[in-house]
Design a protein around this motif. Structure first.
Motif, PDB file in Angstrom:
ATOM      1  N   VAL A 128     -25.609 -40.580 -34.841  1.00  0.00           N
ATOM      2  CA  VAL A 128     -25.583 -41.638 -35.859  1.00  0.00           C
ATOM      3  C   VAL A 128     -25.925 -41.093 -37.237  1.00  0.00           C
ATOM      4  O   VAL A 128     -25.363 -41.536 -38.252  1.00  0.00           O
ATOM      5  N   ALA A 129     -26.819 -40.103 -37.297  1.00  0.00           N
ATOM      6  CA  ALA A 129     -27.180 -39.505 -38.581  1.00  0.00           C
ATOM      7  C   ALA A 129     -26.067 -38.582 -39.070  1.00  0.00           C
ATOM      8  O   ALA A 129     -25.788 -38.514 -40.275  1.00  0.00           O
TER       9      ALA A 129
ATOM     10  N   HIS B  37     -36.133 -32.137 -40.911  1.00  0.00           N
ATOM     11  CA  HIS B  37     -35.013 -31.784 -40.033  1.00  0.00           C
ATOM     12  C   HIS B  37     -35.474 -31.103 -38.753  1.00  0.00           C
ATOM     13  O   HIS B  37     -34.631 -30.664 -37.971  1.00  0.00           O
ATOM     14  N   LYS B  38     -36.764 -31.012 -38.518  1.00  0.00           N
ATOM     15  CA  LYS B  38     -37.230 -30.517 -37.223  1.00  0.00           C
ATOM     16  C   LYS B  38     -37.459 -31.724 -36.311  1.00  0.00           C
ATOM     17  O   LYS B  38     -36.538 -32.320 -35.805  1.00  0.00           O
ATOM     18  N   TRP B  39     -38.698 -32.119 -36.116  1.00  0.00           N
ATOM     19  CA  TRP B  39     -39.012 -33.203 -35.182  1.00  0.00           C
ATOM     20  C   TRP B  39     -38.463 -34.539 -35.649  1.00  0.00           C
ATOM     21  O   TRP B  39     -38.194 -35.412 -34.830  1.00  0.00           O
ATOM     22  N   GLY B  40     -38.263 -34.703 -36.962  1.00  0.00           N
ATOM     23  CA  GLY B  40     -37.699 -35.946 -37.475  1.00  0.00           C
ATOM     24  C   GLY B  40     -36.227 -36.089 -37.238  1.00  0.00           C
ATOM     25  O   GLY B  40     -35.662 -37.172 -37.422  1.00  0.00           O
ATOM     26  N   CYS B  41     -35.537 -34.996 -36.858  1.00  0.00           N
ATOM     27  CA  CYS B  41     -34.113 -35.004 -36.508  1.00  0.00           C
ATOM     28  C   CYS B  41     -33.193 -35.358 -37.678  1.00  0.00           C
ATOM     29  O   CYS B  41     -32.044 -35.753 -37.467  1.00  0.00           O
ATOM     30  N   ALA B  42     -33.671 -35.242 -38.901  1.00  0.00           N
ATOM     31  CA  ALA B  42     -32.816 -35.477 -40.060  1.00  0.00           C
ATOM     32  C   ALA B  42     -31.791 -34.358 -40.175  1.00  0.00           C
ATOM     33  O   ALA B  42     -31.957 -33.286 -39.578  1.00  0.00           O
ATOM     34  N   PRO B  43     -30.711 -34.570 -40.927  1.00  0.00           N
ATOM     35  CA  PRO B  43     -29.765 -33.468 -41.153  1.00  0.00           C
ATOM     36  C   PRO B  43     -30.482 -32.246 -41.710  1.00  0.00           C
ATOM     37  O   PRO B  43     -31.376 -32.369 -42.553  1.00  0.00           O
ATOM     38  N   ARG B  44     -30.085 -31.076 -41.226  1.00  0.00           N
ATOM     39  CA  ARG B  44     -30.741 -29.849 -41.650  1.00  0.00           C
ATOM     40  C   ARG B  44     -30.631 -29.663 -43.162  1.00  0.00           C
ATOM     41  O   ARG B  44     -29.600 -29.962 -43.768  1.00  0.00           O
ATOM     42  N   GLY B  45     -31.724 -29.155 -43.740  1.00  0.00           N
ATOM     43  CA  GLY B  45     -31.785 -29.039 -45.186  1.00  0.00           C
ATOM     44  C   GLY B  45     -32.442 -30.231 -45.831  1.00  0.00           C
ATOM     45  O   GLY B  45     -32.149 -30.569 -46.977  1.00  0.00           O
ATOM     46  N   THR B  46     -33.373 -30.882 -45.097  1.00  0.00           N
ATOM     47  CA  THR B  46     -34.080 -32.048 -45.613  1.00  0.00           C
ATOM     48  C   THR B  46     -35.578 -31.864 -45.392  1.00  0.00           C
ATOM     49  O   THR B  46     -36.040 -31.794 -44.252  1.00  0.00           O
ATOM     50  N   ALA B  47     -36.311 -31.773 -46.476  1.00  0.00           N
ATOM     51  CA  ALA B  47     -37.753 -31.554 -46.384  1.00  0.00           C
ATOM     52  C   ALA B  47     -38.460 -32.266 -47.522  1.00  0.00           C
ATOM     53  O   ALA B  47     -37.831 -32.665 -48.516  1.00  0.00           O
TER      54      ALA B  47
ATOM     55  N   THR C  70     -33.070 -41.110 -43.282  1.00  0.00           N
ATOM     56  CA  THR C  70     -33.667 -42.354 -42.779  1.00  0.00           C
ATOM     57  C   THR C  70     -32.945 -42.845 -41.534  1.00  0.00           C
ATOM     58  O   THR C  70     -33.570 -43.419 -40.629  1.00  0.00           O
ATOM     59  N   THR C  71     -31.631 -42.625 -41.461  1.00  0.00           N
ATOM     60  CA  THR C  71     -30.868 -43.044 -40.288  1.00  0.00           C
ATOM     61  C   THR C  71     -31.401 -42.372 -39.026  1.00  0.00           C
ATOM     62  O   THR C  71     -31.525 -43.004 -37.971  1.00  0.00           O
ATOM     63  N   ALA C  72     -31.722 -41.084 -39.126  1.00  0.00           N
ATOM     64  CA  ALA C  72     -32.259 -40.365 -37.969  1.00  0.00           C
ATOM     65  C   ALA C  72     -33.636 -40.894 -37.581  1.00  0.00           C
ATOM     66  O   ALA C  72     -33.919 -41.132 -36.400  1.00  0.00           O
ATOM     67  N   LEU C  73     -34.500 -41.071 -38.572  1.00  0.00           N
ATOM     68  CA  LEU C  73     -35.854 -41.556 -38.286  1.00  0.00           C
ATOM     69  C   LEU C  73     -35.815 -42.951 -37.671  1.00  0.00           C
ATOM     70  O   LEU C  73     -36.553 -43.242 -36.720  1.00  0.00           O
TER      71      LEU C  73
END
Length: 413
Positions: free
Chosen positions: A45-46, A226-236, A280-283
């Motif tokens: 979904v993310a 983008h680790k445990w939060g599962c956001a797209p990589r390159g998000t901190a 936010t979609t991933a979270l």
């Protein structure tokens, strides 16, 4: 092994329609994914939401980019809520190392140019600290923290390295190679008392710790979404509090340079920041599907089960316990000691990671600390007990063979 040696495996998490949780990710079904802690995995979904943003960007870039700073500012509000911090404290950056680099590039020398780090620090961050110390004309002092050090011992080891020349302290909240916590709350209080800025590397904290900055006194904190939060990589996230945050500027100068912190980070020219917007979609996916509390409890239970299963398999193979005494353990991550001859250095650990992926079909993290090799276990909701049972039954014997070969023929890969 007998049933009494290993506690019951946690039941796998399912989607609302009864499908396995792994179906919400586009993971390679052939590869066993046992290393969420390195790069994370992005739910479908993310990914789809990010693709929608990219399509919008590509369809009309002249409209997209001028409006982007406000959209990023809006995203910061949601991401700050996830971290339990104020939106005006949060700047978005590509990864934790980028946030650290912002601090290193922006801070002026105030005392003697000294920097305190620990021997558990992330290698790239420590190298950056060494470059900064050279630029300041100071030196890096490394606090040696035993792997089994408790909170008091770890605290004493760090503060013992602080002196009148110290301009910055850099400490991990959760260490990468050794999967342990450091007492950043106590270190932060002492750093504030002495007037020394503290940078906390919380790369692994978002998602594993519900509110990683609660009770923490620090000038700067960085964490990967983008680790445990599962956001797209390159998000901190870079969180900065106090007067020193006005010293911070993005690594890329852009038209927002004259804006205050953190607004100046919202405008970065033509950089693709769609990952920030889709984070936010991933979270929300994790919260809506299972709830973060349930997800964290499952990840921790599964990591503990994995530690026991794989550790027992190594012990049965070698006659040496794979258990590791970690002084301040963290949820969702564990260490298992590897047989002698494997991952004795960072270079060897990385080579073992690549070989395991290539020959065993397993994405796993192998690390080295003090000349000893470890397997760093990290679990997420898409993992199941079967993943780790497979590794214990099918992969551990092969690792044992590789260790014997390494012992008998040093230098032969």
């Amino acid at each position: 092994m007998s049933e009494t040696e290993v506690t019951t495996a946690p039941r796998p998490l399912l989607l609302a329609d009864g499908r396995p949780a792994s179906r919400a990710w586009s993971l390679d079904p052939v590869m066993k994914h046992l290393n969420h802690g390195s790069f994370g995995a992005v739910p479908l979904v993310a990914q789809e939401r990010q693709n929608e943003f990219r399509a919008e960007m590509d369809s009309s870039p002249v409209v997209w980019f001028p409006a982007l700073p406000q959209r990023i500012a809006d995203a910061r509000v949601d991401l700050a809520a996830f971290l339990h911090v104020a939106p005006d404290d949060v700047a978005l950056v590509p990864n934790a190392s980028a946030g650290v680099s912002v601090v290193f590039a922006s801070l002026p020398r105030r005392r003697g140019g000294g920097i305190v780090v620990t021997d558990h620090g992330y290698g790239a961050v420590t190298m950056g600290a060494e470059r900064l110390a050279r630029r300041w004309g100071g030196e890096v002092r490394t606090a040696r923290v035993p792997l089994d050090a408790d909170e008091e011992q770890a605290y004493e080891a760090v503060v013992a390295e602080i002196d009148e020349d110290t301009d910055l302290i850099v400490v991990d909240q959760i260490t990468s190679a050794t999967a342990r916590r450091l007492p950043v709350e106590r270190i932060g209080a002492e750093a504030r008392r002495r007037g020394v800025p503290l940078l906390v590397d919380g790369a692994h904290a978002p998602g594993l710790i519900e509110a990683p900055l609660d009770g923490l006194t620090c000038d700067f904190w960085v964490g990967n979404l983008h680790k445990w939060g599962c956001a797209p990589r390159g998000t901190a996230a870079l969180v900065a509090r106090g007067a020193l945050r006005e010293e911070l500027y993005p690594l890329i100068d852009s038209w927002g340079a004259a804006d205050p912190y953190p607004d100046r980070f919202d405008q970065q020219g033509t950089v693709d920041t769609t990952g920030y917007l889709a984070a936010t979609t991933a979270l929300e996916f994790i919260e809506r599907t299972w709830g973060w509390q349930t997800a964290r409890r499952y990840m921790d239970d599964l990591a503990g089960y994995a530690e026991r299963v794989i550790g027992a398999a190594f012990a049965e193979l070698t006659g040496v316990s794979g258990a590791v005494d970690v002084g301040m353990p963290v949820p969702g991550m564990r260490l298992v000691r590897l047989p002698a001859g494997l991952a004795g250095s960072r270079v060897e650990a990385d080579a073992l990671r690549d070989r395991a992926a290539r020959e065993l079909g397993v994405e796993a993290a192998f690390t080295s600390f003090g000349g000893t090799g470890y397997m760093r276990l990290s679990a997420h909701v898409y993992n199941t007990a079967a993943d780790y049972e497979y590794f214990a039954e099918d992969c551990v014997p092969l690792l044992g063979q590789w260790a014997r070969t390494a012992h008998e023929h040093p230098g032969l890969s």
